[in-house]
Design an enzyme around this catalytic site. Structure first.
Site, PDB file in Angstrom:
ATOM      1  N   ARG A  61       3.388 -24.824 147.694  1.00 38.53           N
ATOM      2  CA  ARG A  61       2.269 -24.286 146.915  1.00 38.53           C
ATOM      3  C   ARG A  61       1.018 -25.087 147.242  1.00 38.53           C
ATOM      4  NH1 ARG A  61       1.563 -22.164 140.725  1.00 38.53           N
ATOM      5  NH2 ARG A  61       2.362 -20.299 141.748  1.00 38.53           N
ATOM      6  N   ALA A 100       7.017 -27.554 137.512  1.00 41.55           N
ATOM      7  CA  ALA A 100       6.821 -28.747 138.327  1.00 41.55           C
ATOM      8  C   ALA A 100       7.802 -29.830 137.868  1.00 41.55           C
ATOM      9  CB  ALA A 100       5.386 -29.242 138.187  1.00 41.55           C
ATOM     10  N   GLY A 152       3.109 -15.287 136.393  1.00 39.39           N
ATOM     11  CA  GLY A 152       3.230 -16.413 135.482  1.00 39.39           C
ATOM     12  C   GLY A 152       3.131 -16.007 134.035  1.00 39.39           C
ATOM     13  N   SER A 182       6.546 -17.575 138.323  1.00 38.13           N
ATOM     14  CA  SER A 182       5.734 -18.721 138.725  1.00 38.13           C
ATOM     15  C   SER A 182       6.206 -19.980 138.009  1.00 38.13           C
ATOM     16  CB  SER A 182       4.271 -18.458 138.372  1.00 38.13           C
ATOM     17  OG  SER A 182       3.428 -19.453 138.887  1.00 38.13           O
ATOM     18  N   TYR A 229      -2.885 -32.355 141.973  1.00 38.17           N
ATOM     19  CA  TYR A 229      -1.843 -33.371 141.902  1.00 38.17           C
ATOM     20  C   TYR A 229      -1.763 -34.135 143.228  1.00 38.17           C
ATOM     21  CZ  TYR A 229      -0.860 -30.933 137.573  1.00 38.17           C
ATOM     22  OH  TYR A 229      -0.984 -30.357 136.327  1.00 38.17           O
TER      23      TYR A 229
END
Length: 358
Positions: free
Chosen positions: A232, A58, A327, A21, A184
């Site tokens: 995502r 990210a 993750g 992840s 976001y």
């Protein structure tokens, strides 16, 4: 089909269905956003640890799109060049390299969690942007003034994602993922909690999803035809007490995205507002969201406390997801996939240098 059945998407084949992840590392030098030795070792060790797909954290498409001053970026050719050794090493270990392209929106200009996670004011910070001028509502700190994006600013965001996708190809990545989750920027446009615009980018479902559809179209048209594009999403805002983004919205959006050429939906949840009501976070607690999104036929990745080999394998065997997106367990055990194969009786993807240990 099981956890170690190869995963095929367009021209890319991953050796198994374990995906690392995207997890922010906040490890760049202040302000520059360039990949460092940390990124090479962090991502490279998960590749040598047997994962099928290794996805970067990210990665900001503009300087103002960073979450923190320490975030990874890909807004210049120098950023792509710095990432090249990372993709080369991942590939040398038999894994597929992926990058998550992101813009933090109104959640930008914050300290990394280890430094307090509050807003960055003053010279080290910057003005975030969002669908409106409403700032992120910090509980104990003065919020940052936020700039409402006008249509020209929105167009520049779309171009920035396309440019970042082109640089991702140059850097050697095999998969690009558009980050439209966790509160976001792209998620901020999707959710009625944060998007109260009354123009073509706000209002009903069609208009609130317009920016994401434009970004996806620009990215799909930029990368090679054989390169998979993932997205995502947060399947739900976890805000049942108000008009908010729902699992039904996500299922509808997934069908729209598949028609635009998206190859997999990476299904997470939450992040849009501090008032979110997080459910019981037991093992696999977000997997039902992925199942609902998958009803339209689009491949999905599932997240949410996937911590055991048996659990990850069961997700795939039972058809609940196409990828097990692991993750935090990968933070504890970079060799999760090798250990999973060993425990489950599959051929373990062990680097030749380490075969004596297995």
């Amino acid at each position: 089909m099981n956890l170690f059945t190869p995963f095929e998407s367009r021209d890319v084949t991953a050796r198994n269905r374990v995906m690392v992840s995207p997890m922010c590392q906040y490890s760049c030098e202040e302000e520059d956003g360039l990949a460092t030795d940390w990124h090479l070792v962090h991502l490279g060790s998960r590749a040598s640890g047997g994962a099928g797909i290794v996805m970067s954290e990210a990665t900001a498409v503009t300087p103002r799109g960073r979450i923190s001053p320490k975030d990874l970026g890909i807004w210049s050719d120098n950023h792509a060049e710095a990432l090249q050794p990372v993709t080369e090493f991942i590939e040398s270990q038999g894994a597929v390299s992926a990058i998550q392209l992101a813009h933090a929106g109104r959640k930008a200009s914050t300290n990394r969690p280890s430094d307090g996670h509050g807003p960055v004011h003053g010279d080290r910070g910057w003005t975030p942007v969002g669908p409106t001028a409403d700032p992120w509502p910090y509980a104990d700190d003065e919020p940052l003034a936020t700039e409402r994006l006008d249509t020209d600013g929105i167009a520049r965001i779309v171009d920035a994602f396309a440019d970042a996708a082109a640089r991702s190809v140059e850097a050697g990545f095999d998969i690009v993922e558009v980050h439209a989750a966790h509160g976001y920027l792209l998620h901020e446009f999707l959710s009625p909690v944060t998007n109260t615009r009354d123009d073509a980018y706000g209002g009903d479902f069609e208009d609130r999803t317009r920016l994401l559809r434009e970004v996806v179209t620009a990215v799909r048209n930029t990368v090679p035809e054989g390169m998979p594009v993932f997205v995502r999403i947060s399947a739900t805002d976890w805000l049942p007490d108000r008009d908010s983004w729902s699992v039904g919205d996500s299922a509808r959006l997934a069908r729209d995205l598949e028609r635009l050429g998206v190859d997999l939906i990476d299904v997470s949840a939450g992040g849009i507002h501090p008032d979110q009501q997080v459910p019981d976070t037991g093992a696999h607690y977000q997997v039902p969201y992925a199942e609902r999104v998958a009803e339209g036929g689009v491949p999905v990745g599932a997240v949410g406390k996937i911590t055991t080999p048996e659990g990850a394998d069961a997700l795939i065997r039972n058809g609940r997801a196409d990828l097990a997106v692991v993750g935090r367990e990968h933070l504890k055990d970079p060799y999760f996939a090798v250990h999973a194969a060993e425990k489950l009786g599959y051929d373990a993807p062990v680097p030749r240098q380490y075969t004596r240990g297995f």
